[in-house]
Design a protein around this motif. Sequence first.
Motif, PDB file in Angstrom:
ATOM      1  N   LEU A 169       0.674  -1.277  -0.110  1.00  0.00           N
ATOM      2  CA  LEU A 169      -0.001   0.063   0.069  1.00  0.00           C
ATOM      3  C   LEU A 169       0.772   1.205   0.025  1.00  0.00           C
ATOM      4  O   LEU A 169       0.379   2.156  -0.798  1.00  0.00           O
ATOM      5  CB  LEU A 169      -0.967   0.112   1.262  1.00  0.00           C
ATOM      6  CG  LEU A 169      -1.948  -1.097   1.106  1.00  0.00           C
ATOM      7  CD1 LEU A 169      -3.154  -0.922   2.329  1.00  0.00           C
ATOM      8  CD2 LEU A 169      -2.875  -0.867  -0.127  1.00  0.00           C
ATOM      9  N   PRO A 170       1.812   1.346   0.741  1.00  0.00           N
ATOM     10  CA  PRO A 170       2.656   2.737   0.693  1.00  0.00           C
ATOM     11  C   PRO A 170       3.356   3.054  -0.596  1.00  0.00           C
ATOM     12  O   PRO A 170       3.486   4.231  -0.693  1.00  0.00           O
ATOM     13  CB  PRO A 170       3.651   2.436   1.863  1.00  0.00           C
ATOM     14  CG  PRO A 170       3.104   1.413   2.776  1.00  0.00           C
ATOM     15  CD  PRO A 170       2.481   0.516   1.953  1.00  0.00           C
ATOM     16  N   THR A 171       3.558   1.938  -1.492  1.00  0.00           N
ATOM     17  CA  THR A 171       4.051   2.306  -2.865  1.00  0.00           C
ATOM     18  C   THR A 171       2.923   2.238  -3.792  1.00  0.00           C
ATOM     19  O   THR A 171       3.275   2.419  -5.183  1.00  0.00           O
ATOM     20  CB  THR A 171       5.312   1.495  -3.070  1.00  0.00           C
ATOM     21  OG1 THR A 171       4.758   0.148  -3.010  1.00  0.00           O
ATOM     22  CG2 THR A 171       6.457   1.792  -2.029  1.00  0.00           C
ATOM     23  N   ALA A 172       1.644   2.032  -3.364  1.00  0.00           N
ATOM     24  CA  ALA A 172       0.889   1.898  -4.580  1.00  0.00           C
ATOM     25  C   ALA A 172       0.469   2.892  -5.151  1.00  0.00           C
ATOM     26  O   ALA A 172       0.884   4.337  -4.596  1.00  0.00           O
ATOM     27  CB  ALA A 172      -0.580   1.401  -3.821  1.00  0.00           C
ATOM     28  N   LYS A 173      -0.219   3.030  -6.224  1.00  0.00           N
ATOM     29  CA  LYS A 173      -0.429   4.611  -6.886  1.00  0.00           C
ATOM     30  C   LYS A 173      -1.962   4.636  -7.056  1.00  0.00           C
ATOM     31  O   LYS A 173      -2.690   4.148  -8.083  1.00  0.00           O
ATOM     32  CB  LYS A 173       0.094   4.344  -8.265  1.00  0.00           C
ATOM     33  CG  LYS A 173       1.604   4.163  -8.492  1.00  0.00           C
ATOM     34  CD  LYS A 173       2.217   3.842  -9.825  1.00  0.00           C
ATOM     35  CE  LYS A 173       3.771   4.132  -9.819  1.00  0.00           C
ATOM     36  NZ  LYS A 173       4.343   3.243  -8.981  1.00  0.00           N
ATOM     37  N   PRO A 174      -2.404   5.578  -6.075  1.00  0.00           N
ATOM     38  CA  PRO A 174      -3.919   5.693  -6.010  1.00  0.00           C
ATOM     39  C   PRO A 174      -4.514   6.371  -7.476  1.00  0.00           C
ATOM     40  O   PRO A 174      -5.677   6.087  -7.674  1.00  0.00           O
ATOM     41  CB  PRO A 174      -4.201   6.514  -4.675  1.00  0.00           C
ATOM     42  CG  PRO A 174      -2.845   7.075  -4.535  1.00  0.00           C
ATOM     43  CD  PRO A 174      -1.908   6.008  -4.962  1.00  0.00           C
ATOM     44  N   GLU A 175      -3.580   7.064  -7.992  1.00  0.00           N
ATOM     45  CA  GLU A 175      -4.200   7.823  -9.268  1.00  0.00           C
ATOM     46  C   GLU A 175      -4.498   6.598 -10.474  1.00  0.00           C
ATOM     47  O   GLU A 175      -5.135   6.989 -11.510  1.00  0.00           O
ATOM     48  CB  GLU A 175      -2.981   8.857  -9.549  1.00  0.00           C
ATOM     49  CG  GLU A 175      -1.444   8.151  -9.990  1.00  0.00           C
ATOM     50  CD  GLU A 175      -0.735   7.999  -8.784  1.00  0.00           C
ATOM     51  OE1 GLU A 175       0.474   7.689  -9.220  1.00  0.00           O
ATOM     52  OE2 GLU A 175      -1.148   8.185  -7.831  1.00  0.00           O
ATOM     53  N   ASN A 176      -3.872   5.648 -10.011  1.00  0.00           N
ATOM     54  CA  ASN A 176      -4.041   4.569 -11.233  1.00  0.00           C
ATOM     55  C   ASN A 176      -5.489   3.860 -10.822  1.00  0.00           C
ATOM     56  O   ASN A 176      -5.979   2.906 -11.707  1.00  0.00           O
ATOM     57  CB  ASN A 176      -2.999   3.287 -11.223  1.00  0.00           C
ATOM     58  CG  ASN A 176      -1.672   4.022 -11.820  1.00  0.00           C
ATOM     59  OD1 ASN A 176      -1.692   5.067 -12.302  1.00  0.00           O
ATOM     60  ND2 ASN A 176      -0.560   3.384 -11.467  1.00  0.00           N
ATOM     61  N   ALA A 177      -6.233   3.973  -9.903  1.00  0.00           N
ATOM     62  CA  ALA A 177      -7.447   3.268  -9.417  1.00  0.00           C
ATOM     63  C   ALA A 177      -8.713   3.948 -10.044  1.00  0.00           C
ATOM     64  O   ALA A 177      -9.701   3.374  -9.858  1.00  0.00           O
ATOM     65  CB  ALA A 177      -7.509   3.175  -7.978  1.00  0.00           C
ATOM     66  N   ALA A 178      -8.585   4.799 -10.905  1.00  0.00           N
ATOM     67  CA  ALA A 178      -9.828   5.566 -11.192  1.00  0.00           C
ATOM     68  C   ALA A 178     -10.787   4.774 -12.122  1.00  0.00           C
ATOM     69  O   ALA A 178     -11.719   4.707 -11.857  1.00  0.00           O
ATOM     70  CB  ALA A 178      -9.398   6.877 -12.157  1.00  0.00           C
ATOM     71  N   SER A 179     -10.142   4.000 -13.078  1.00  0.00           N
ATOM     72  CA  SER A 179     -10.861   3.154 -13.794  1.00  0.00           C
ATOM     73  C   SER A 179     -11.548   1.870 -12.988  1.00  0.00           C
ATOM     74  O   SER A 179     -12.974   1.612 -13.228  1.00  0.00           O
ATOM     75  CB  SER A 179     -10.180   2.727 -15.025  1.00  0.00           C
ATOM     76  OG  SER A 179      -9.158   1.947 -14.683  1.00  0.00           O
ATOM     77  N   THR A 180     -10.883   1.280 -12.187  1.00  0.00           N
ATOM     78  CA  THR A 180     -11.417   0.163 -11.341  1.00  0.00           C
ATOM     79  C   THR A 180     -12.396   0.818 -10.373  1.00  0.00           C
ATOM     80  O   THR A 180     -13.293   0.236 -10.191  1.00  0.00           O
ATOM     81  CB  THR A 180     -10.242  -0.483 -10.505  1.00  0.00           C
ATOM     82  OG1 THR A 180      -9.124  -0.977 -11.499  1.00  0.00           O
ATOM     83  CG2 THR A 180     -10.934  -1.731  -9.862  1.00  0.00           C
ATOM     84  N   PHE A 181     -12.080   1.752  -9.595  1.00  0.00           N
ATOM     85  CA  PHE A 181     -13.075   2.517  -8.676  1.00  0.00           C
ATOM     86  C   PHE A 181     -14.374   2.973  -9.477  1.00  0.00           C
ATOM     87  O   PHE A 181     -15.245   2.968  -8.453  1.00  0.00           O
ATOM     88  CB  PHE A 181     -12.450   3.500  -8.079  1.00  0.00           C
ATOM     89  CG  PHE A 181     -13.021   4.146  -6.770  1.00  0.00           C
ATOM     90  CD1 PHE A 181     -13.112   3.445  -5.808  1.00  0.00           C
ATOM     91  CD2 PHE A 181     -14.003   5.266  -6.760  1.00  0.00           C
ATOM     92  CE1 PHE A 181     -13.701   3.614  -4.549  1.00  0.00           C
ATOM     93  CE2 PHE A 181     -14.514   5.756  -5.766  1.00  0.00           C
ATOM     94  CZ  PHE A 181     -14.719   4.799  -4.583  1.00  0.00           C
ATOM     95  N   LYS A 182     -14.554   3.017 -10.672  1.00  0.00           N
ATOM     96  CA  LYS A 182     -15.754   3.347 -11.439  1.00  0.00           C
ATOM     97  C   LYS A 182     -16.785   2.324 -11.088  1.00  0.00           C
ATOM     98  O   LYS A 182     -17.765   2.631 -11.234  1.00  0.00           O
ATOM     99  CB  LYS A 182     -15.460   3.781 -12.744  1.00  0.00           C
ATOM    100  CG  LYS A 182     -14.708   5.172 -13.141  1.00  0.00           C
ATOM    101  CD  LYS A 182     -14.754   5.423 -14.559  1.00  0.00           C
ATOM    102  CE  LYS A 182     -14.075   6.889 -14.872  1.00  0.00           C
ATOM    103  NZ  LYS A 182     -13.985   6.932 -16.273  1.00  0.00           N
ATOM    104  N   LYS A 183     -16.305   1.173 -11.084  1.00  0.00           N
ATOM    105  CA  LYS A 183     -17.058   0.038 -10.724  1.00  0.00           C
ATOM    106  C   LYS A 183     -17.802   0.053  -9.449  1.00  0.00           C
ATOM    107  O   LYS A 183     -18.982  -0.264  -9.292  1.00  0.00           O
ATOM    108  CB  LYS A 183     -16.434  -1.214 -10.962  1.00  0.00           C
ATOM    109  CG  LYS A 183     -15.665  -1.601 -12.301  1.00  0.00           C
ATOM    110  CD  LYS A 183     -14.833  -2.968 -12.157  1.00  0.00           C
ATOM    111  CE  LYS A 183     -13.993  -3.000 -13.329  1.00  0.00           C
ATOM    112  NZ  LYS A 183     -13.224  -4.450 -13.482  1.00  0.00           N
TER     113      LYS A 183
END
Length: 207
Positions: free
Chosen positions: A75-89
Amino acid sequence: MVDSFELSKIAGGILAALLVIFLPKVAIEIAHQSHGHEEIKDGYVLPAPTETEASGSAEGAPAAAFDPAAVVAMLPTAKPENAASTFKKCLGCHTADKAAASKAGPNLWGVLGRERGTRADFTGYSEAMKSKTGAWTYGDLVHFLHKPKEFVPGTKMVFPGISDLADLADVVAYIRTLSDNPEPWPTAAAAPAPAPGAAPAAAAEPK
């Protein structure tokens, strides 16, 4: 002088000799063809399967069990900005704005650290969710979003889960940002255990 009769006898003898030589061969070939026999040619011999191939993957070692702690460490090195398309679900059933009302599922603002099944404006929690008391931790959320029905058997959420662990880490890191005061990273994830033989880190002085 040899007359025509003698020539005919010589020709007949030669023809008879030829018939004696070639007739048996022709007869054998005709017999083989009539029985559907074909000339046997050398074929390609397939290599014998190895022991592993013969046993098949179904009899191999079982897949390793899912370990939420491994994703929490990412998690500390994850990229939340890459989650936009998955979070749309998620937004098909949930809202994520602080002031927004819940939809088919509870609002996800501030979900990390919140007691499970307690969002005030949402009354559709399953009995299974309401009976699973305690606050949402990183490990809980990772497990739930990966395999909802495994973490909460009987949950009403129909989402099948996020199988890709990197995507899962990105989504949880994004959900962490849905808060006025994001939850601190777990200590184990923020400070991995030292390698064997390494000197322990010096303790920080209190401020």
